[in-house]
Design a protein around this motif. Structure first.
Motif: not given
Length: 109
Positions: A70-72, A75-78, A83-87
């Protein structure tokens, strides 16, 4: 005077045997000998090909999938954990910046 049982009534021994489901045991006059079963030889089956070892078996032709790994840049949807880590990281950075701004403001006064 002894009383005789009415006709059609079983004797006490017959009644017990009927309830228990047992039959009176008669002595066998001669032992019954059963014939020995006839064993026929079985034709030897040809040796089948050995099954492939699952640990050594090759993967299916469609493996790995086209999008593997999987690519880095997903999106947070994938990948919702990104997304949780970024928040979480954004909250830490925001708290650090606000803390520094608050210290500066109180030093000038």
């Amino acid at each position: 005077m002894s009383e005789q049982e009415p006709p059609g009534q079983p004797t006490p021994e017959e009644a017990v045997q009927a309830v228990e489901g047992t039959e009176p045991v008669a002595e066998a006059a001669t032992p019954v000998v059963e014939p020995e079963p006839v064993v026929e030889p079985i034709a030897a089956a040809p040796d089948p090909e050995p099954a492939p070892d699952p640990a050594v078996a090759s993967p299916p032709a469609d493996w790995p999938p086209a999008d593997w790994p999987p690519s880095a840049t997903g999106t947070a949807d994938d990948r919702p954990e990104v997304g949780v880590g970024a928040a979480f990281a954004g909250g830490i950075v925001a708290a650090w910046l606000l803390k520094r701004l608050a210290r500066r403001k109180h030093r000038r006064a």
